[in-house]
Design an enzyme around this catalytic site. Structure first.
Site, PDB file in Angstrom:
ATOM      1  N   GLU A  22      -6.590  16.389 -10.759  1.00  0.00           N
ATOM      2  CA  GLU A  22      -6.056  14.864 -10.998  1.00  0.00           C
ATOM      3  C   GLU A  22      -5.545  14.905 -12.483  1.00  0.00           C
ATOM      4  O   GLU A  22      -4.614  14.133 -13.341  1.00  0.00           O
ATOM      5  CB  GLU A  22      -7.396  13.943 -11.227  1.00  0.00           C
ATOM      6  CG  GLU A  22      -6.933  12.476 -10.844  1.00  0.00           C
ATOM      7  CD  GLU A  22      -8.318  11.794 -10.312  1.00  0.00           C
ATOM      8  OE1 GLU A  22      -8.056  11.720  -9.176  1.00  0.00           O
ATOM      9  OE2 GLU A  22      -9.160  11.548 -11.516  1.00  0.00           O
ATOM     10  N   GLY A  64     -12.186   7.915 -16.489  1.00  0.00           N
ATOM     11  CA  GLY A  64     -13.122   7.893 -15.569  1.00  0.00           C
ATOM     12  C   GLY A  64     -13.791   9.811 -15.607  1.00  0.00           C
ATOM     13  O   GLY A  64     -14.501  10.231 -15.318  1.00  0.00           O
ATOM     14  N   ARG A  65     -12.830  10.533 -15.763  1.00  0.00           N
ATOM     15  CA  ARG A  65     -12.953  12.043 -15.156  1.00  0.00           C
ATOM     16  C   ARG A  65     -13.736  12.783 -16.653  1.00  0.00           C
ATOM     17  O   ARG A  65     -14.288  13.520 -16.212  1.00  0.00           O
ATOM     18  CB  ARG A  65     -11.803  12.716 -14.927  1.00  0.00           C
ATOM     19  CG  ARG A  65     -10.639  13.076 -15.404  1.00  0.00           C
ATOM     20  CD  ARG A  65      -9.736  13.425 -14.554  1.00  0.00           C
ATOM     21  NE  ARG A  65      -8.309  12.907 -15.077  1.00  0.00           N
ATOM     22  CZ  ARG A  65      -7.900  11.897 -14.426  1.00  0.00           C
ATOM     23  NH1 ARG A  65      -7.702  10.968 -14.060  1.00  0.00           N
ATOM     24  NH2 ARG A  65      -6.893  12.330 -15.582  1.00  0.00           N
ATOM     25  N   LYS A  89      -5.254   4.533  -1.533  1.00  0.00           N
ATOM     26  CA  LYS A  89      -6.039   3.494  -1.390  1.00  0.00           C
ATOM     27  C   LYS A  89      -5.164   2.293  -0.949  1.00  0.00           C
ATOM     28  O   LYS A  89      -5.667   0.618   0.175  1.00  0.00           O
ATOM     29  CB  LYS A  89      -6.189   2.808  -3.201  1.00  0.00           C
ATOM     30  CG  LYS A  89      -7.492   3.761  -2.937  1.00  0.00           C
ATOM     31  CD  LYS A  89      -7.552   2.866  -4.993  1.00  0.00           C
ATOM     32  CE  LYS A  89      -8.661   4.164  -5.378  1.00  0.00           C
ATOM     33  NZ  LYS A  89      -9.060   3.351  -7.203  1.00  0.00           N
ATOM     34  N   GLU A 149     -15.608   2.189  -2.335  1.00  0.00           N
ATOM     35  CA  GLU A 149     -16.631   2.718  -2.128  1.00  0.00           C
ATOM     36  C   GLU A 149     -18.108   3.041  -2.535  1.00  0.00           C
ATOM     37  O   GLU A 149     -18.746   2.095  -2.377  1.00  0.00           O
ATOM     38  CB  GLU A 149     -16.511   4.115  -2.525  1.00  0.00           C
ATOM     39  CG  GLU A 149     -15.462   5.063  -1.416  1.00  0.00           C
ATOM     40  CD  GLU A 149     -14.008   4.879  -2.416  1.00  0.00           C
ATOM     41  OE1 GLU A 149     -13.811   4.318  -2.979  1.00  0.00           O
ATOM     42  OE2 GLU A 149     -13.089   6.079  -1.985  1.00  0.00           O
ATOM     43  N   HIS A 158     -20.308  37.390  -1.800  1.00  0.00           N
ATOM     44  CA  HIS A 158     -20.902  38.003  -0.420  1.00  0.00           C
ATOM     45  C   HIS A 158     -19.410  36.912   0.672  1.00  0.00           C
ATOM     46  O   HIS A 158     -19.773  36.218   1.650  1.00  0.00           O
ATOM     47  CB  HIS A 158     -21.708  37.024   0.418  1.00  0.00           C
ATOM     48  CG  HIS A 158     -23.107  38.366  -0.584  1.00  0.00           C
ATOM     49  ND1 HIS A 158     -23.652  39.353   0.174  1.00  0.00           N
ATOM     50  CD2 HIS A 158     -23.393  38.214  -2.115  1.00  0.00           C
ATOM     51  CE1 HIS A 158     -24.307  39.745  -1.003  1.00  0.00           C
ATOM     52  NE2 HIS A 158     -23.609  39.591  -2.440  1.00  0.00           N
ATOM     53  N   LYS A 177     -16.390   1.520 -13.680  1.00  0.00           N
ATOM     54  CA  LYS A 177     -15.474   1.125 -14.704  1.00  0.00           C
ATOM     55  C   LYS A 177     -15.184   0.021 -14.428  1.00  0.00           C
ATOM     56  O   LYS A 177     -14.833  -0.666 -15.188  1.00  0.00           O
ATOM     57  CB  LYS A 177     -14.906   2.215 -15.285  1.00  0.00           C
ATOM     58  CG  LYS A 177     -13.752   2.163 -16.456  1.00  0.00           C
ATOM     59  CD  LYS A 177     -12.623   3.373 -16.721  1.00  0.00           C
ATOM     60  CE  LYS A 177     -12.058   3.532 -17.669  1.00  0.00           C
ATOM     61  NZ  LYS A 177     -11.035   3.985 -18.371  1.00  0.00           N
TER      62      LYS A 177
END
Ligand code: G6Q
Length: 540
Positions: free
Chosen positions: A347, A261-262, A506, A207, A378, A201
């Protein structure tokens, strides 16, 4: 918390804290009708929760008292409810069932939404059909999504969830800045038939830019620069930086700052999904979400699935002082739904100051975790059944499997029902004793084993039982959780759509990165300084 209904809920908690889940069912023969909702192909059973109709009345009253009605209006109308970033929150506009003009900053955003969606669909059709060629004239076989956070988790989760609906294109996701991640991906690529979708965005994310640079460098060892337009496309709001980066203008898929973003998988960020399943299934995903939006916007609070489930979370989080909630999809396709929801929920609502910037004195964001069932049975279910913590859980299951012709579904469903039953009923000493007698144990052995083999039960859960895992139902399910987040944010009086908490790390990482090449690293604390010095010994 100043809400009147909040105080009532505190006394309501006193009334409930000793009640057993099973007692609620004895006391009210119609409990299951009252505490369940049927909507489209969703059946939501929240009767196995530690509350009754009266509690729900007060909880819904609290929703009203906190102005939820008006807040929903403002959310869908495009008011700038993300105040700290001065942005509207309009992922719902991307999937609206009845498009009508929607103004943001004095401009109708709907024509642009439709145009960009058409661009995305046309492009996907070309790639899927093989009409779009790589530099050597071969059709694209492999799509690599380069992005992180919201530009990775949603597309990756949905692409995996819709595996059954996929076409021939292979889709891989690369996100981490760890060089080994990207190198492992590169190892398996054929430059002639791979398409890279850079999703960012902001187009400033360390990254994503590092991975793109590494991949681009590798690509140029096989092809010339003129081949870039056939193999690199980008999704971003930052058209200037994308162009500067060398992406051809016709290969840029725009997005807008009013999509967080999310919450962006519905936008061009979902391009990898669209490539993987094709435009028609992508459209169904949007439609399913749009249907849930309509339900959330129009149903009264007592029949409103996102509202009810949000209130149940608040009931446990703020009155029972429960810290975590588990999400257990009984579908291997949805194995990454918990990780996706972790970001969306934590977030959004992991905030410690209210809308006035004042520190908050009550608990906000709930901690989300989980894994697919039956695998989770399990693994960590031991703690849910016999540990010291109460962990309300959402059990999500599908009545019809996607593949027919085997006997697995009845086994899956029996486990799906048995777990919420076991959490609620537990196993008392009488039953355990009888079982041990039947096994021929001595009295002494029985007394020694009893405490370990009993289950106290009374552990709450909610069941979301859906007809089948289709793109449409998946869209509705994701939208349900999005709106649940919104409701909680309103009642907790926090801003759910910013994420300043991600920034500090960051900033510091950028400072530290510079220090790897300098002698002077005095400005750091002693522990960090020692870590940097230790690392420097291994750098080559
Ligand atoms: C999500 C967050 C965050 C974001 C990533 C990637 O809501 O804002 O996870 O999606 O940091 O950001 P870009 O898309 O800008 O690269």
């Amino acid at each position: 918390m100043s809400l009147k209904s909040w105080k009532l809920l505190e006394s309501e908690f006193q009334r409930h804290k000793q009640t057993k889940l099973t007692d609620y069912f004895y006391e009210d023969a119609e409990r299951i009708q009252k505490l369940s909702l049927q909507w489209e192909s969703f059946y939501v059973d929240y009767s196995k929760n530690l509350l009754d109709e009266k509690t729900l009345d007060i909880l819904t009253e609290m929703a009203k008292e906190s102005g939820l009605d008006q807040a929903i209006g403002a959310y869908f109308e495009g008011s700038k409810i993300n105040e700290t970033e001065n942005r509207a929150v309009l992922h719902t506009a991307l999937r609206t069932l009845n498009p009508k003009p929607l103004m943001v900053d004095g401009k109708d955003i709907t024509p642009k939404i439709n145009a960009v969606k058409q661009q995305m669909f046309d492009f996907a059709k070309q790639v899927i059909s093989g009409e779009w060629k790589g530099y050597s004239g071969k059709a694209i076989q492999h799509v690599v999504n380069i992005g992180i956070g919201g530009s990775d988790l949603g597309p990756a989760m949905v692409t995996e969830a819709l595996e059954f609906y996929r076409n021939h294109l292979k889709v891989t996701f690369v996100s981490n800045v760890e060089g080994d991640h990207v190198e492992e991906v590169i190892k398996k690529l054929d430059p002639e038939t791979t398409l890279f979708v850079i999703v960012s965005k902001s187009f400033t994310t360390q990254e994503t830019l590092s991975n793109t640079n590494t991949i681009r460098k590798w690509f140029l060892t096989h092809a010339t620069k003129s081949a870039i337009p056939q193999h690199f496309i980008a999704v971003s709001t930052n058209l200037k930086m994308v162009t500067e980066f060398g992406i051809a203008p016709e290969n840029i898929f725009a997005m807008n700052d009013w999509v967080g973003g999310r919450f962006s998988l519905w936008s061009t960020v979902g391009l990898s999904i669209c490539l993987a399943v094709g435009p028609s299934h992508f459209e169904d995903l949007l439609q399913g979400a749009g249907k849930m939006d309509e339900h959330f916007r129009t149903a009264n609070f007592k029949e409103n699935i996102p509202v009810i489930l949000a209130l149940i979370t608040i009931w446990y989080n703020n009155f029972w002082e429960v810290e975590t909630e588990a999400i257990i999809p009984y579908s291997q396709y949805l194995r990454n739904l918990p990780a996706y929801l972790q970001q969306a929920i934590m977030e959004s609502n992991g905030k410690g100051v209210d809308r006035n910037g004042k520190p908050i004195e009550y608990q906000t964001g709930n901690i989300i975790w989980g894994a697919s069932g039956t695998n989770a049975q399990h693994a960590f279910f031991q703690l849910m059944h016999q540990g010291t913590k109460m962990i309300p859980a959402d059990f999500i299951g599908f009545a019809k499997p996607l593949h027919k012709g085997n006997d697995h579904q009845d086994k899956l469903m029996s486990n799906f029902f048995a777990q919420t039953q076991a959490l609620m009923l537990g196993k008392n000493t009488e039953t355990v004793r009888k079982e041990l007698i039947d096994q021929g144990k001595s009295n002494e052995q029985i007394e020694a084993l009893l405490p370990f083999k009993m289950f106290e039960g009374n552990r709450p859960s909610t069941t979301l039982f859906i007809e089948q895992l289709t793109p449409r139902n998946l869209g509705s399910l994701i939208a349900l959780y999005e709106h649940r987040i919104f409701v909680q944010g309103i009642i907790w009086n926090i801003f759910s759509y910013d994420q300043w908490g991600v920034e500090l790390g960051k900033q510091l990482a950028n400072d530290i990165l510079k220090d790897f090449d300098t002698e002077e690293i005095e400005q750091h604390d002693p522990s960090t300084r020692a870590l940097i010095q230790h690392y420097k010994k291994f750098r080559n």
